[in-house]
Design an enzyme around this catalytic site. Structure first.
Site, short mmCIF file in Angstrom:
data_model
loop_
_atom_site.label_atom_id
_atom_site.label_comp_id
_atom_site.label_asym_id
_atom_site.label_seq_id
_atom_site.Cartn_x
_atom_site.Cartn_y
_atom_site.Cartn_z
N TYR A 33 0.83 -1.09 -0.06
CA TYR A 33 -0.20 -0.16 -0.07
C TYR A 33 0.90 1.35 -0.10
O TYR A 33 1.91 1.26 0.23
CB TYR A 33 -1.13 0.19 1.27
CG TYR A 33 -0.45 0.38 2.48
CD1 TYR A 33 0.47 -0.55 3.30
CD2 TYR A 33 -0.42 1.80 3.25
CE1 TYR A 33 1.07 -0.50 4.43
CE2 TYR A 33 0.23 1.75 4.40
CZ TYR A 33 0.92 0.86 5.08
OH TYR A 33 1.38 0.97 6.40
N LYS A 149 6.40 -2.01 1.83
CA LYS A 149 5.26 -1.46 2.56
C LYS A 149 4.07 -2.33 2.42
O LYS A 149 3.21 -2.18 1.57
CB LYS A 149 5.13 -0.07 1.83
CG LYS A 149 4.12 0.67 2.89
CD LYS A 149 4.02 2.16 2.45
CE LYS A 149 2.95 3.17 3.21
NZ LYS A 149 3.17 3.12 4.65
N GLU A 182 11.76 2.43 14.11
CA GLU A 182 10.88 3.43 13.82
C GLU A 182 9.73 3.25 14.39
O GLU A 182 9.53 2.49 15.38
CB GLU A 182 10.95 3.20 12.32
CG GLU A 182 10.12 1.83 11.84
CD GLU A 182 9.70 1.54 10.60
OE1 GLU A 182 9.56 2.69 9.76
OE2 GLU A 182 9.93 0.47 9.94
N LEU A 207 10.99 1.07 7.09
CA LEU A 207 10.55 1.56 5.94
C LEU A 207 11.11 2.87 5.41
O LEU A 207 11.34 3.81 6.64
CB LEU A 207 9.16 1.90 6.21
CG LEU A 207 8.19 2.38 4.81
CD1 LEU A 207 8.18 1.05 3.89
CD2 LEU A 207 6.95 3.12 5.09
N1 PLP Z 1 7.34 3.62 9.02
C1 PLP Z 1 6.04 2.94 8.88
C2 PLP Z 1 6.45 1.49 9.54
C3 PLP Z 1 5.20 3.42 8.29
O1 PLP Z 1 3.88 2.63 8.33
C4 PLP Z 1 5.21 4.79 7.73
C5 PLP Z 1 3.83 5.37 7.09
O2 PLP Z 1 2.90 4.79 6.97
C6 PLP Z 1 6.16 5.45 7.85
C7 PLP Z 1 7.32 4.81 8.41
C8 PLP Z 1 6.41 6.85 7.21
O3 PLP Z 1 6.50 6.75 5.89
P1 PLP Z 1 5.96 7.98 5.19
O4 PLP Z 1 6.70 9.04 5.25
O5 PLP Z 1 6.22 7.39 3.56
O6 PLP Z 1 4.58 8.05 5.17
#
Ligand code: PLP
Length: 287
Positions: A33, A149, A182, A207
């Site tokens: 996603y 993701k 994270e 991620l």
């Molecule tokens: N880390 C995780 C586990 C996430 O699910 C998300 C966003 O949903 C992020 C980091 C932040 O990613 P982004 O800045 O691309 O939304």
């Protein structure tokens, strides 16, 4: 007005939208996603999210269901039909529908696509950012491919629920060496005692946040010092400031970790400034 979803080629009232019971996303979390923030009806950090979508799909050997250009048209049409200007767009792409079996279907199937749009109350979000939020920490218990993701988010969901039960809004995963990886749905940052911005490097099992990447650019342009280097929860507590980043939270100040204050426990100037600079950049470059 009711919300409208896009499901496998059709726009339908969200209450009537449905997927097949043998959709592999539903049964096996065999789907990825993306989430885009929407500013004035436009997709923020569009390029970064498309690039990560393509990478996630490639890692799982799921074909892109349509070209980037066609997907952009679908996302924008979903936004238009929902009449949302400030909000979030959710896109899920799965391997498709096939009789249940762990291995991939032998005959190729069409990828499944779902798009939903929801409004965000920016004034409420700004009020929350002005106060700052709490995070809790929890042992890292996810699989080794958090760079993809996928919708396999059960550890993240459980961590987030634990946070909520303790009056916090986010949970930070802590790896076996004692370092924060994270958040359950965000990347984690501190401004350390020396005033250096720190966030985990992407060789770690995290991620590659798109907001994180844009913010690194903003930070360097602003002339601040930044290091992609791990930190512990204790370092976060004794840091000057902490914050999280993501399409949903943008740049959100963190004022406590496990109930202990970060720095003096108040929202700091760096996180507030970076939130403003990030939003300005995202609004100006949204498509
Ligand atoms: N880390 C995780 C586990 C996430 O699910 C998300 C966003 O949903 C992020 C980091 C932040 O990613 P982004 O800045 O691309 O939304």
């Amino acid at each position: 007005m009711g919300r409208i979803a896009y499901v496998n080629g059709r726009f339908v009232p969200q209450g009537e939208a449905a997927v097949h019971i043998e959709d592999r996303g539903y049964q096996l979390a065999d789907a990825v996603y993306e989430v885009w923030a929407l500013f004035d009806g436009k997709l923020a950090d569009a390029e970064g999210h498309f690039a990560r979508l393509e990478r996630s799909l490639a890692e799982l050997k799921i074909p892109m269901p349509m070209s980037r250009a066609a997907l952009t048209v679908v996302l924008k049409e979903a936004v238009r039909r929902n009449r949302v200007r400030e909000g979030l767009v959710y896109l899920q792409v799965g391997r498709g529908v096939a009789p249940r079996d762990h291995a991939f279907p032998i005959d190729p199937v069409e990828p499944s696509i779902v798009v939903t749009v929801k409004a965000v109350d920016r004034a409420a979000a700004e009020a929350r950012a002005a106060k700052g939020v709490g995070v809790i920490t929890t042992p890292e218990n996810r699989w080794g491919r958090c760079d993809i993701k996928t919708v396999g988010l059960l550890p993240n969901a459980l961590a987030k629920q634990a946070a909520r039960e303790r009056g916090a809004v986010e949970a930070w995963f802590v790896d076996e060496l004692g370092f924060v990886t994270e958040g359950a749905s965000s990347n984690a940052w501190i401004v350390d005692r020396d005033g250096i911005l720190r966030t985990r490097d992407t060789n770690a099992n995290i991620l590659r946040g798109v907001t994180r990447l844009t913010l690194l650019d903003v930070i360097r342009e602003d002339g601040l010092k930044v290091e992609e280097r791990p930190f512990t929860p204790e370092e976060a507590k004794s840091a000057r400031e902490a914050f999280i980043t993501g399409a949903g939270t943008l740049v959100l100040p963190v004022v406590s970790v496990d109930g202990d204050p970060v720095g003096d426990g108040a929202v700091g100037p760096v996180a507030s400034r970076l939130r403003r600079l990030y939003i300005e950049r995202a609004r100006a470059t949204a498509i």
